[in-house]
Design an enzyme around this catalytic site. Structure first.
Site, short mmCIF file in Angstrom:
data_model
loop_
_atom_site.label_atom_id
_atom_site.label_comp_id
_atom_site.label_asym_id
_atom_site.label_seq_id
_atom_site.Cartn_x
_atom_site.Cartn_y
_atom_site.Cartn_z
N ASP A 31 8.16 -6.06 2.96
CA ASP A 31 6.79 -5.72 2.57
C ASP A 31 5.96 -7.00 2.53
O ASP A 31 6.50 -8.10 2.41
CB ASP A 31 6.87 -5.04 1.19
CG ASP A 31 5.52 -4.91 0.56
OD1 ASP A 31 4.64 -4.29 1.19
OD2 ASP A 31 5.34 -5.44 -0.56
N ASP A 86 2.29 -7.63 0.75
CA ASP A 86 1.60 -7.97 -0.50
C ASP A 86 2.51 -7.83 -1.72
O ASP A 86 3.10 -6.77 -1.95
CB ASP A 86 0.36 -7.10 -0.67
CG ASP A 86 -0.59 -7.24 0.52
OD1 ASP A 86 -0.80 -8.38 0.99
OD2 ASP A 86 -1.11 -6.22 0.98
N TYR A 91 -6.36 -5.58 -2.04
CA TYR A 91 -6.92 -5.44 -0.70
C TYR A 91 -7.27 -6.78 -0.08
O TYR A 91 -8.44 -7.13 0.10
CB TYR A 91 -8.13 -4.50 -0.72
CG TYR A 91 -7.76 -3.13 -1.24
CD1 TYR A 91 -6.98 -2.28 -0.48
CD2 TYR A 91 -8.14 -2.72 -2.51
CE1 TYR A 91 -6.61 -1.04 -0.96
CE2 TYR A 91 -7.77 -1.48 -3.00
CZ TYR A 91 -7.00 -0.64 -2.22
OH TYR A 91 -6.62 0.58 -2.69
N CYS A 116 0.39 -0.05 8.49
CA CYS A 116 -0.22 1.29 8.54
C CYS A 116 -1.67 1.15 8.11
O CYS A 116 -1.95 0.70 7.00
CB CYS A 116 0.51 2.25 7.60
SG CYS A 116 -0.46 3.75 7.29
N ASP A 149 8.14 -4.75 -3.26
CA ASP A 149 7.87 -4.76 -4.71
C ASP A 149 7.55 -3.37 -5.26
O ASP A 149 7.42 -3.22 -6.47
CB ASP A 149 6.71 -5.72 -5.03
CG ASP A 149 5.37 -5.26 -4.46
OD1 ASP A 149 5.36 -4.79 -3.30
OD2 ASP A 149 4.36 -5.36 -5.17
#
Ligand SMILES: [Mg+2]
Ligand SMILES: [Zn+2]
Length: 195
Positions: free
Chosen positions: A13, A15, A24, A94, A138
């Site tokens: 992953d 962030d 964001y 995505c 996370d």
């Protein structure tokens, strides 16, 4: 037995796992690697694993930033990683969210985690073996995404905390403080596998 014609991978992953969680992330100047991430990635690469980033970026569907901004953030993260001797074999994201405001991205898709679409696409495009591969993230949806395709899953505590898992589908195989500890656990599993 694993199919040795294909490389195994660690899907990671973005962030809260690779870089500091900021809501964001759309500006390269806000892209900051978490401590130990580059060294951890380099150790996974040295072990022969492909390192592939899989990230939900609903900020695109929500209209908070565009593909150019996302690309600039990726270049910045890749540059920071490269300066510390690490490289990523593939970046996948995505762009969708069913409640987005950008019409063509405001859809139910098969790639927003916990759906495994990004992993399946990366495996196909990069020729990766999912059996014996790993997922690190996370969020519980990262775990659920990896579990959906049979990966060994590590939850890291370096990002957001979703609280306890609600079932086996999102229960990690290991909980790590950060990607560095996750990588050590993965390398131990590989060593066991080869013993
Ligand atoms: Mg995350
Ligand atoms: Zn999607």
């Amino acid at each position: 037995m694993h199919d040795h014609a294909k490389r195994r991978a660690v899907f990671i992953d973005r962030d809260g796992t690779i870089n500091e969680e900021v809501n964001y992330l759309g500006r390269p100047e806000d892209a900051r690697l978490l401590p130990g991430v580059a060294q951890a990635m380099a150790s996974l690469s040295r072990a022969g694993l492909a390192v592939v980033v899989v990230s939900n970026q609903s900020g695109l569907a929500r209209g908070y930033f565009g593909e150019d901004d996302l690309r600039a953030v990726r270049f910045e993260l890749a540059a920071q990683l490269a300066r510390q001797g690490a490289r990523v074999d593939g970046w996948y994201h995505c762009p969708h969210h069913p409640e987005g405001v950008v019409a063509h991205l405001a859809v139910e898709c098969d790639c927003r985690k916990p759906a495994p679409g990004l992993i399946l696409r990366a495996a196909k495009e990069l020729g990766l073996e999912l059996d014996g591969s790993f997922m690190v993230g996370d969020r519980l949806r990262d775990v659920a995404c990896g579990k959906a395709v049979g990966l060994g899953c590590v939850l890291v505590r370096s990002g957001q905390d979703d609280g306890p898992p609600t079932g086996p589908h999102e229960t990690p195989d290991f909980v790590a403080d950060d990607l560095a500890q996750a990588a050590r656990w993965i390398l131990e599993r590989l060593a066991e596998d080869q013993a």
